[in-house]
Enzyme design. Structure first.
Site, PDB file in Angstrom:
ATOM      1  N   PHE A 123       0.842  -1.201   0.000  1.00 22.76           N
ATOM      2  CA  PHE A 123       0.000   0.000   0.000  1.00 22.76           C
ATOM      3  C   PHE A 123       0.876   1.250   0.000  1.00 22.76           C
ATOM      4  O   PHE A 123       2.080   1.175   0.172  1.00 22.76           O
ATOM      5  CB  PHE A 123      -0.990  -0.010   1.175  1.00 22.76           C
ATOM      6  N   ASP A 214       2.061  -7.333   6.981  1.00 22.70           N
ATOM      7  CA  ASP A 214       1.481  -6.003   7.155  1.00 22.70           C
ATOM      8  C   ASP A 214       0.045  -6.284   7.589  1.00 22.70           C
ATOM      9  O   ASP A 214      -0.826  -6.599   6.783  1.00 22.70           O
ATOM     10  CB  ASP A 214       1.556  -5.238   5.830  1.00 22.70           C
TER      11      ASP A 214
END
Ligand code: P70
Length: 472
Positions: A123, A214
């Site tokens: 991201f 993550d």
């Protein structure tokens, strides 16, 4: 049978829809960047599910129990204990939010310029922190993720064959680590299967590469595993969560998502004491003393409670069920969306919605602006505008142009989302008249937060800082 939310509402916050004329004026004043709007000019805010959820009464009560001691806070101990129990990891470091954890960890793992950090799809802030630490982000999500019309139960999976081929052909010291995002935000909130995490671990072990998660949306990922992965229907969410983390060496987490708090983050390591000491040494100057790391005692207390609530199956069923209904209403209205519907958001495929707007005129941004104008609903572009430029300053083309409509946890009712879906249905009927945008101001890093745009049809009022924007 309807499955109602496992809570009732104890407090409300009024919201207001300003007139269409006002909305037109506000969005123009904001340089057609939805980040520059005043939140009070937004009626329904689907910009992000990050830090925007509602805390429970137990979390509000936890705030009062916060121990604000600089060192040795009882609230830290409680948070540490919760994270240890959930993840099986020994070392726990609180950070102010997810990017704080990235900033502490990444420079310790990226030891040479240009080293690869391989993930499913990184991201934006994560990608930026990899680059700031001198690394090169590599995305190896399975190809199905890029086709919004294809159904696949685990579109967030990392392509293990390509991972192995890359590791085989690359010297070991050219790779820093593997980072798997669960659920995979950029692919549409899509989950990663346990089989995939297990396979990534096996390949990583073969080549001696560390694996991190993550983990911003770890609980939603676990719920999808329970629903979709053969053999896991009878397993509890906490046991699936533990198994997910067992395949990694550590995690970075933005606790503002599944952690159910408005601010907070975590860095946790399974058993590497040496790396833990080095993380601690960076935590102190950048975040804070190891027993608060950028958070107040009350924040840690609320997070400990939030993490427990996050893995409650009834909560997850209500949360993911609501996002699923939102996606279904949009599909029924003919709005093209990433399939299957993700955990935290519905991703509208702007390439298919506005096929006449080229990627470098930011079709998803055009759609985001139009949705605000139409209904006061704020979404966010996840496409070429967010992706930005390459090292030579050229505009990159994102593989997907998404308008992300993120649903904050426990915050909006189905009617709010129905209203947003109906607005998009109306826009769908007049989509041919919607034009693209171009950038008239942009900063060098993470530009989408502060850039200014102008409609392409309106010409360009100022000297252009970005001639490079033209596609060829
Ligand atoms: C979002 C926000 C943050 C994030 C994430 C993953 C998988 C790390 C972080 C950083 C960012 C955002 C995007 C658009 C509008 C507003 C906010 N994601 N890893 O909404 O964490 O923000 O705590 O530093 O998704 O997806 P943090």
């Amino acid at each position: 049978m309807v499955r109602p939310e496992p809570y009732r509402i104890k407090m409300v916050e009024p919201i207001r829809l300003i007139s269409r004329e006002e909305r037109e004026r506000r969005i123009a004043e904001a340089g057609y960047n939805l980040f520059a709007l005043r939140a009070e000019d937004v009626f329904i805010d689907l910009l992000t599910d990050s830090g925007t959820g509602a805390m429970s009464d137990a979390q509000w009560a936890a705030l009062l129990r916060g121990d604000e001691s600089y060192a040795g806070s009882r609230s830290f101990s409680r948070l540490q204990e919760t994270v240890r129990e959930l993840t099986g990891y020994r070392y726990v470091l609180p950070t102010h939010q997810g990017r704080g954890a990235e900033h502490v960890l990444f420079p310790l793992l990226i030891t040479r310029p240009g080293q690869l950090v391989i993930g499913n799809l990184h991201f934006d802030t994560t990608r930026a922190h990899i680059q700031l630490a001198g690394g090169r982000p590599v995305d190896l999500v399975i190809p199905e993720a890029y086709d919004t019309t294809v159904d696949h139960p685990f579109k967030g999976n990392l392509d293990v064959d390509r991972l192995e081929a890359l590791l085989k052909s690359t010297p070991r010291d050219a790779v820093a680590f593997i980072l798997v995002t669960v659920t995979c935000n950029s692919a549409g909130g899509q989950p990663v299967s346990l089989a995939n995490l297990r396979a990534v671990r096996a390949v990583a072990d073969k080549y001696g590469v560390p694996v991190f998660l993550d983990a911003a949306r770890f609980a939603e990922n676990a719920y999808f595993i329970k629903m979709r992965e053969p053999g896991y229907a009878g397993r509890s969410i906490p046991s699936i969560v533990k198994e997910m983390f067992s395949y990694a060496d550590g995690l970075t987490m933005s606790a503002k998502k599944d952690g159910l708090v408005n601010i907070g983050g975590l860095l946790a390591l399974r058993d590497d004491e040496d790396l833990f000491r080095r993380c601690q040494a960076r935590l102190v100057p950048f975040e804070g003393f190891p027993t608060y790391g950028g958070l107040a005692g009350r924040d840690m207390e609320a997070l400990a409670e939030g993490l427990r609530e996050a893995v409650d199956e009834d909560h997850l069923a209500a949360r993911i069920g609501q996002v699923e209904r939102f996606g279904r209403w949009l599909e029924e209205a003919g709005v093209p969306v990433q399939r299957p519907i993700g955990g935290h958001a519905v991703y509208v495929d702007a390439k298919r919605f506005l096929p006449h707007v080229p990627p470098h005129q930011f079709p998803a941004q055009a759609l985001a602006v139009e949705l605000y104008r139409e209904a006061g609903v704020r979404g966010v572009e996840v496409g070429s505008f967010l992706l930005g430029r390459d090292e030579e300053g050229r505009q990159q083309t994102a593989p997907m142009e998404f308008l992300r409509l993120a649903v904050p946890r426990r915050t909006y009712t189905d009617n709010h989302l129905r209203y947003a879906a109906e607005a998009l249905e109306r826009i769908m009927a007049r989509r041919d008249a919607i034009g693209g945008f171009r950038i008239v101001y942009e900063p060098p890093v993470l530009r989408h937060f502060t850039a200014h745009l102008a409609p392409v049809s309106a010409g360009c009022p100022q000297p252009f800082a970005n001639e490079l924007l033209t596609e060829d």
